[in-house]
Design an enzyme around this catalytic site. Structure first.
Site, PDB file in Angstrom:
ATOM      1  N   ASN A   9      30.331 112.745 -19.228  1.00 19.47           N
ATOM      2  CA  ASN A   9      29.227 112.054 -18.682  1.00 19.47           C
ATOM      3  C   ASN A   9      29.513 111.381 -17.423  1.00 19.47           C
ATOM      4  OD1 ASN A   9      26.671 110.796 -18.334  1.00 19.47           O
ATOM      5  ND2 ASN A   9      26.946 109.163 -20.054  1.00 19.47           N
ATOM      6  N   TRP A  10      29.188 111.976 -16.413  1.00 18.30           N
ATOM      7  CA  TRP A  10      29.477 111.389 -15.094  1.00 18.30           C
ATOM      8  C   TRP A  10      28.725 110.137 -14.785  1.00 18.30           C
ATOM      9  CZ3 TRP A  10      30.031 116.032 -11.306  1.00 18.30           C
ATOM     10  CH2 TRP A  10      31.060 116.965 -11.334  1.00 18.30           C
ATOM     11  N   LYS A  11      27.604 109.727 -15.655  1.00 17.44           N
ATOM     12  CA  LYS A  11      26.561 108.791 -15.364  1.00 17.44           C
ATOM     13  C   LYS A  11      26.199 109.028 -13.824  1.00 17.44           C
ATOM     14  CE  LYS A  11      29.322 105.766 -18.338  1.00 17.44           C
ATOM     15  NZ  LYS A  11      29.146 104.757 -19.504  1.00 17.44           N
ATOM     16  N   HIS A  95      21.213 107.813 -24.445  1.00 15.91           N
ATOM     17  CA  HIS A  95      22.457 107.085 -24.338  1.00 15.91           C
ATOM     18  C   HIS A  95      21.873 105.448 -24.243  1.00 15.91           C
ATOM     19  CE1 HIS A  95      25.730 105.291 -21.982  1.00 15.91           C
ATOM     20  NE2 HIS A  95      26.380 106.606 -22.046  1.00 15.91           N
ATOM     21  N   GLU A  97      22.688 103.158 -22.300  1.00 20.92           N
ATOM     22  CA  GLU A  97      22.294 102.595 -21.173  1.00 20.92           C
ATOM     23  C   GLU A  97      20.879 102.788 -20.666  1.00 20.92           C
ATOM     24  OE1 GLU A  97      25.306 104.377 -18.628  1.00 20.92           O
ATOM     25  OE2 GLU A  97      26.840 103.340 -19.723  1.00 20.92           O
ATOM     26  N   GLU A 167      28.483 106.284 -30.428  1.00 19.91           N
ATOM     27  CA  GLU A 167      28.837 105.626 -29.239  1.00 19.91           C
ATOM     28  C   GLU A 167      28.471 104.087 -29.750  1.00 19.91           C
ATOM     29  OE1 GLU A 167      29.460 108.173 -25.618  1.00 19.91           O
ATOM     30  OE2 GLU A 167      27.254 107.207 -25.507  1.00 19.91           O
ATOM     31  N   GLY A 173      32.439 101.887 -21.585  1.00 17.58           N
ATOM     32  CA  GLY A 173      32.716 101.330 -20.343  1.00 17.58           C
ATOM     33  C   GLY A 173      33.337  99.944 -20.409  1.00 17.58           C
ATOM     34  N   SER A 212      35.062 104.617 -24.265  1.00 18.61           N
ATOM     35  CA  SER A 212      36.299 104.351 -23.672  1.00 18.61           C
ATOM     36  C   SER A 212      37.440 105.023 -24.064  1.00 18.61           C
ATOM     37  CB  SER A 212      36.768 102.896 -23.817  1.00 18.61           C
ATOM     38  OG  SER A 212      36.121 101.869 -23.316  1.00 18.61           O
TER      39      SER A 212
HETATM   40  C1  PEP Z   1      29.448 106.977 -21.861  1.00 17.85           C
HETATM   41  O1  PEP Z   1      29.086 106.687 -21.035  1.00 17.85           O
HETATM   42  O2  PEP Z   1      28.935 108.040 -22.917  1.00 17.85           O
HETATM   43  C2  PEP Z   1      30.733 106.578 -22.527  1.00 17.85           C
HETATM   44  C3  PEP Z   1      31.184 106.843 -23.485  1.00 17.85           C
HETATM   45  O3  PEP Z   1      31.282 105.870 -21.440  1.00 17.85           O
HETATM   46  P1  PEP Z   1      33.092 105.438 -21.251  1.00 17.85           P
HETATM   47  O4  PEP Z   1      33.643 106.549 -21.737  1.00 17.85           O
HETATM   48  O5  PEP Z   1      33.086 104.855 -20.086  1.00 17.85           O
HETATM   49  O6  PEP Z   1      33.048 104.420 -22.338  1.00 17.85           O
END
Ligand code: PEP
Length: 252
Positions: A9-11, A95, A97, A167, A173, A212
Site C-alpha cells: 500500500n503505497w498510500k 483502510h 485512514e 490492521e 505507520g 508496521s
Molecule cells: C497500511 O497502510 O496499510 C499499513 C499497514 O501501513 P504501515 O505498514 O506503514 O504500518
C-alpha cells in the site's frame, strides 16, 4: 494450504520517476517472490504506469479505494469500472485512514466491498481496532462487528476472491507492530466469524496482517497459522524491502 498474499500500500506517495525506479528495482528481485501472490496498490494517477510496469511479472496492480456509485455525476470520484478499464484487479476498501478521515463506516466499507465483487474486482477489506478499543478490552468485539458488517453485504464465499486485512490502527505507520501472538489471536477471531457463516469459506479465506510490517518482523508474523499474508505500507515504498517481506512469507 492457503497461498500467501503480500500487498503493498503505497498510500499517497509516488512520482512517475520514483515509481519507475521502484519498478526497475522490483523487477530485478521479483523472482525471489515466487510462490506468493503479490499486489501493489498505488494512487489512481499511477495505476496505468504500474499496470505496464508489472506486466510479465507475477504481480498485479491494485487501487486504494473505489467509489460506491456507478459511473455518472460524482465529481472527483473513481469507480470500479474505471479501475478494471485500466487493468487493475484489486482494490483496498475500508483502510483505517479512510475510516478515520473520510467518514467511512462499516456499512460504507461493506458496500464498497460488495460493489468491487459485483464488478469482478478483488477487495482487500480492512478491519482493526484502535488503541482505545484495545485498551478497553474491545478488540475482539470491534473486529467481529466489522466482519459481521462485511458479511451483511458480501457472501463469505465471495470474500474469498479478495482478502480481509487485520490492521490494528495502533500499529499502522507507528513502527509498533502487533506480536505474532497478538495478531494470531485476532486472525482466528476473523476466521471464526466467517466460519459461523460458511466453514469452507473460512478455511480458504486469506486473512492478511497489516501494521508496521518490515523485513525484520515479517517472518515471525507470517509464520502464524491464521496469517496468510501482509498488507505493507511504509516498508513497501522501498522495492528491496517489499521483496524481502514477500520472500519471508512461506512459499506455496
Ligand atoms: C497500511 O497502510 O496499510 C499499513 C499497514 O501501513 P504501515 O505498514 O506503514 O504500518
Amino acid at each position: 494450504m492457503r497461498k500467501q498474499l503480500i500487498a503493498a500500500n503505497w498510500k499517497m506517495n509516488g512520482t512517475r520517476a520514483a515509481n519507475a525506479q521502484w519498478l526497475d528495482a522490483f523487477r530485478a528481485v521479483a523472482a525471489s517472490t515466487a510462490g506468493r501472490d503479490v499486489v501493489v496498490c498505488a494512487p489512481y494517477p499511477y495505476l496505468p504506469q504500474l499496470v505496464a510496469g508489472l506486466a510479465g511479472l507475477a504481480a498485479e496492480a491494485g487501487a486504494q479505494d473505489l467509489c460506491i456509485d456507478a459511473p455518472g455525476a460524482h465529481t472527483g470520484d473513481v469507480c470500479g469500472e474505471m479501475l478494471l478499464d485500466v487493468g487493475v484487479g484489486w482494490v483496498i476498501v475500508g483502510h483505517s485512514e479512510r475510516r478515520a478521515t473520510r467518514g467511512e463506516d462499516d456499512a460504507i466499507v461493506a458496500t464498497k466491498a460488495a460493489r468491487a465483487l459485483a464488478l469482478g474486482l478483488r477487495p482487500i477489506a480492512c478491519v482493526g481496532e484502535t488503541l482505545e478499543e484495545r485498551d478497553a478490552g474491545r478488540a475482539t468485539a470491534v473486529v467481529e462487528r466489522q466482519v459481521a458488517a462485511l458479511l451483511q453485504r458480501c457472501p463469505a464465499r465471495d470474500l474469498l476472491k479478495g482478502a480481509i486485512a487485520y490492521e490494528p490502527v495502533w500499529a499502522i505507520g507507528t513502527g509498533r507492530n502487533a506480536t505474532g501472538a497478538q495478531a494470531q489471536e485476532i486472525h482466528s477471531v476473523v476466521r471464526g466469524a466467517i466460519a459461523r457463516h460458511d466453514a469452507d469459506a473460512a478455511a480458504a479465506l486469506r486473512v492478511l496482517y497489516g501494521g508496521s510490517v518490515k523485513p525484520g518482523n515479517a517472518a515471525e508474523l507470517l509464520a502464524q497459522p491464521d496469517i496468510d499474508g501482509a498488507l505493507v505500507g511504509g516498508a513497501s515504498l522501498v522495492a528491496a524491502d517489499f521483496a524481502a517481506i514477500c520472500s519471508a512469507a512461506p512459499a506455496r
